[in-house]
Design an enzyme around this catalytic site. Structure first.
Site, mmCIF file in Angstrom:
data_model
loop_
_atom_site.group_PDB
_atom_site.id
_atom_site.type_symbol
_atom_site.label_atom_id
_atom_site.label_comp_id
_atom_site.label_asym_id
_atom_site.label_seq_id
_atom_site.Cartn_x
_atom_site.Cartn_y
_atom_site.Cartn_z
ATOM 1 N N ASP A 37 0.816 -1.208 0.000
ATOM 2 C CA ASP A 37 0.000 0.000 0.000
ATOM 3 C C ASP A 37 0.851 1.261 0.000
ATOM 4 O O ASP A 37 2.066 1.214 0.154
ATOM 5 C CB ASP A 37 -0.884 0.007 1.256
ATOM 6 C CG ASP A 37 -2.076 -0.926 1.097
ATOM 7 O OD1 ASP A 37 -2.334 -1.338 -0.043
ATOM 8 O OD2 ASP A 37 -2.716 -1.236 2.109
ATOM 9 N N LYS A 59 -3.829 3.552 -3.017
ATOM 10 C CA LYS A 59 -4.813 4.485 -3.564
ATOM 11 C C LYS A 59 -4.231 5.310 -4.694
ATOM 12 O O LYS A 59 -3.183 5.906 -4.565
ATOM 13 C CB LYS A 59 -5.272 5.442 -2.457
ATOM 14 C CG LYS A 59 -6.330 4.836 -1.610
ATOM 15 C CD LYS A 59 -6.952 5.894 -0.708
ATOM 16 C CE LYS A 59 -7.666 5.204 0.435
ATOM 17 N NZ LYS A 59 -7.405 5.799 1.721
ATOM 18 N N MET A 174 -7.884 9.297 9.785
ATOM 19 C CA MET A 174 -8.330 9.744 8.461
ATOM 20 C C MET A 174 -9.223 10.979 8.517
ATOM 21 O O MET A 174 -10.142 11.129 7.709
ATOM 22 C CB MET A 174 -9.058 8.596 7.729
ATOM 23 C CG MET A 174 -8.111 7.449 7.420
ATOM 24 S SD MET A 174 -8.833 6.154 6.437
ATOM 25 C CE MET A 174 -9.366 5.004 7.695
HETATM 26 N N1 SAH Z 1 -3.744 0.193 9.718
HETATM 27 C C1 SAH Z 1 -3.253 1.511 9.994
HETATM 28 C C2 SAH Z 1 -4.306 2.571 9.821
HETATM 29 C C3 SAH Z 1 -4.870 2.611 8.433
HETATM 30 S S1 SAH Z 1 -6.020 3.898 8.190
HETATM 31 C C4 SAH Z 1 -2.602 1.529 11.391
HETATM 32 O O1 SAH Z 1 -2.521 0.502 12.036
HETATM 33 O O2 SAH Z 1 -2.159 2.588 11.810
HETATM 34 C C5 SAH Z 1 -4.976 5.180 7.582
HETATM 35 C C6 SAH Z 1 -4.903 6.281 8.607
HETATM 36 O O3 SAH Z 1 -4.036 5.886 9.648
HETATM 37 C C7 SAH Z 1 -4.305 7.583 8.110
HETATM 38 O O4 SAH Z 1 -5.261 8.377 7.447
HETATM 39 C C8 SAH Z 1 -3.891 8.205 9.413
HETATM 40 O O5 SAH Z 1 -4.973 8.714 10.111
HETATM 41 C C9 SAH Z 1 -3.368 7.004 10.173
HETATM 42 N N2 SAH Z 1 -1.916 6.812 9.981
HETATM 43 C C10 SAH Z 1 -1.290 5.809 9.351
HETATM 44 N N3 SAH Z 1 0.051 5.963 9.427
HETATM 45 C C11 SAH Z 1 0.269 7.088 10.124
HETATM 46 C C12 SAH Z 1 1.411 7.777 10.561
HETATM 47 N N4 SAH Z 1 2.657 7.336 10.277
HETATM 48 N N5 SAH Z 1 1.264 8.898 11.282
HETATM 49 C C13 SAH Z 1 0.032 9.363 11.592
HETATM 50 N N6 SAH Z 1 -1.074 8.761 11.197
HETATM 51 C C14 SAH Z 1 -0.982 7.639 10.483
#
Ligand code: SAH
Length: 518
Positions: A37, A59, A174
């Site tokens: 991803d 995406k 998100m």
């Molecule tokens: N599975 C992921 C989340 C997926 S949804 C997890 O475990 O974190 C995607 C959202 O996760 C993004 O829009 C953001 O809100 C958050 N996210 C993912 N990586 C991030 C990061 N390095 N820093 C801050 N937010 C993050």
């Protein structure tokens, strides 16, 4: 019939590639196919074997559901073809990551699977930004909430009248494009506008940014600072502890993008050291180490080695190339016999040690003149005043050392062991792109050839491009090479090793100057 493969749904962690689990690393190194991803760090893909099929399925517009069906089908097809498939997803695969949907599709198709958890983004925000969701006195309940595609849907999908105040801490995923409306929903449904809130963008990466502000103000402040996805929106009293808990954005080189120009096989330890200090190390070699124009001379020297009384190495590359030449001639280290072995610089000595040889002399100071006198002293101590000295080294190098040895009466054979060239066309345009993009802060030079070859690679814009960046050099000779080209070197190490260079950079930026971004 072909045996069915298997799909491994693997959490890639939040960003920092060092946060991948050992299990994840093992599976990546065995995978036939990797589907990854957008938020997966590109460095993780380097862990795959060279023949692995790497496929970006993140995406990029288009119908989300159609895309998901396509991803599911690809996993199923590859597994049915007997492949080991790694489906690599940001953070943890089950935290708002459609992991459940993907597994159900596999189960329905009777494709075997396993799941490997990953470090989630809220864990990263807690660890790397000091925004920890729980605290015995301040918060004993946490809710993970995801925003949706639109503010209207956000308002209807959740029961905010209970959710806004149900837990002491709220972590919203998100939500960056709807911060105003989300904050407003929380306030409307009973959260005080004074509640401390935080945004953590790109948690765990050197580009991490954090903002702490009262709930009522945070959306406006985030806009001002241009904070955007991926980011977490955290609400609750615990946010107030960030100042005590933060450490990452206080590291001396936090957030600096540093170009490492030395060849890949030598870059690793230096890059690791820079990352320890909070920097983003960008490895793009400005030099290629290739065979000398006349490799026969090196083979000859390898054969004649027993006739020399001393061998002086001035670089790790010289060591590797010469010992390879001995091996190619079906020989081994016994050919050194009683010869005095000198290594200029600790890395050169380390390269010798790797091949089972302990240098007799490792001059403390490795500029030509001083190094020469240390070698001369060692020769004198052994009563050698007319020694045959072999010097396997780069094809183009300074003459100070061989001349000083000759002047003292020794017979010196300088044998080219390798040549340094600028990178190939693809490597050159990559370097040019990096230097023009304006996202680099520092360029490091670890030898004169890294300077001259980068200069070559950048072509006629070299001076203009490099003048905008902080140039850092491993020592005075390298600095002199850069200055001769009209470049201004801001940082010169006083100890001429990559460790010394890292320390000089830390001193240049100073730990106190990084007091953060909020
Ligand atoms: N599975 C992921 C989340 C997926 S949804 C997890 O475990 O974190 C995607 C959202 O996760 C993004 O829009 C953001 O809100 C958050 N996210 C993912 N990586 C991030 C990061 N390095 N820093 C801050 N937010 C993050």
């Amino acid at each position: 019939m072909q045996p069915t493969g298997k799909v491994f749904l693997v959490g890639a962690g939040p960003g920092d590639p060092r946060l991948l689990t050992l299990r994840g690393r093992e599976l990546l190194s065995r995978a036939d196919v990797v589907l990854y991803d957008a938020l997966v760090h590109p460095e993780l893909l380097d862990l795959a074997r060279s023949g692995t099929e790497l496929s970006f399925v993140g995406k990029r517009g288009g119908q989300p559901s159609a895309r998901q069906t396509r991803i599911n089908q690809r996993m199923i097809d590859a597994a049915r073809a007997g492949k080991l498939v790694v489906r690599l997803k940001g953070g943890d695969p089950f935290l708002f990551g459609r992991g459940t949907e993907e597994l159900r599709a596999l189960a329905a198709a009777h494709v075997p699977f396993e799941v490997v958890p990953g470090v989630s983004s809220p864990s990263a925000a807690a660890a790397y930004a000091g925004v920890a969701p729980s605290h015995r006195a301040l918060s004993s309940s946490v809710a993970y909430v995801t925003a949706t595609e639109s503010s209207e849907k956000d308002a209807s999908v959740h029961d905010w009248s209970t959710l806004a105040t149900a837990t002491q801490t709220l972590v919203i995923f998100m939500g960056m494009r709807k911060l105003e409306s989300l904050a407003q929903l929380l306030i409307t449904h009973g959260r005080s506008a004074e509640t401390p809130a935080a945004i953590v963008e790109w948690a765990s990466l050197p580009r991490q940014r954090s903002l702490v502000a009262p709930l009522g103000e945070i959306a406006g402040r985030a806009r001002e600072q241009g904070l955007a996805a991926p980011a977490l929106f955290v609400v609750g009293e615990v946010v107030g502890l960030r100042d005590e808990l933060r450490w990452f954005d206080r590291l001396p080189l936090f957030g600096k993008r540093v170009l490492v120009t030395r060849p890949r096989h030598q870059a690793r330890a230096f890059s690791r050291r820079l990352r320890e200090a909070g920097a983003e190390a960008v490895e793009r070699p400005s030099v290629r180490i290739v065979d000398p124009r006349d490799p026969a001379r090196l083979s000859q020297a390898a054969r004649d080695l027993p006739s020399y009384q001393a061998v002086v190495f001035t670089s790790a590359n010289g060591v590797t190339r010469f010992l390879d030449a001995i091996a190619e001639d079906s020989g081994d280290a016994r050919r050194f016999g009683q010869a005095l072995v000198a290594a200029i610089g600790p890395k050169t000595a380390a390269a010798l040690a790797e091949r089972g040889l302990v240098a007799d002399v490792v001059p403390r100071e490795y500029r030509g003149e001083a190094a020469a006198s240390a070698v001369l002293e060692a020769l004198a101590a052994r009563g050698m005043n007319r020694a045959r000295v072999l010097l396997p080294r780069a094809e183009v190098a300074r003459e100070v050392l061989p001349e000083a040895l000759r002047e003292a009466g020794h017979e010196v054979d300088v044998v080219p062991a390798y040549r340094t060239l600028p990178p190939d066309a693809a490597g050159q345009s990559e370097l040019r792109r990096l230097c023009t993009e304006g996202r680099l802060d520092v360029v490091t030079f670890t030898s004169s050839s890294t300077v001259t070859q980068l200069w070559e690679a950048l072509g006629e814009d070299a001076l203009e491009l490099l003048s905008k960046l902080t140039l850092a050099s491993i020592g005075p000779i390298t600095t002199a090479t850069a200055e001769a080209l009209g470049l201004k070197v801001a940082v010169t190490a006083t100890e001429y090793t990559t460790e010394g260079l890292a320390r000089a950079l830390e001193a240049h930026y100073g730990s106190a100057s990084n007091d953060g971004d909020d």
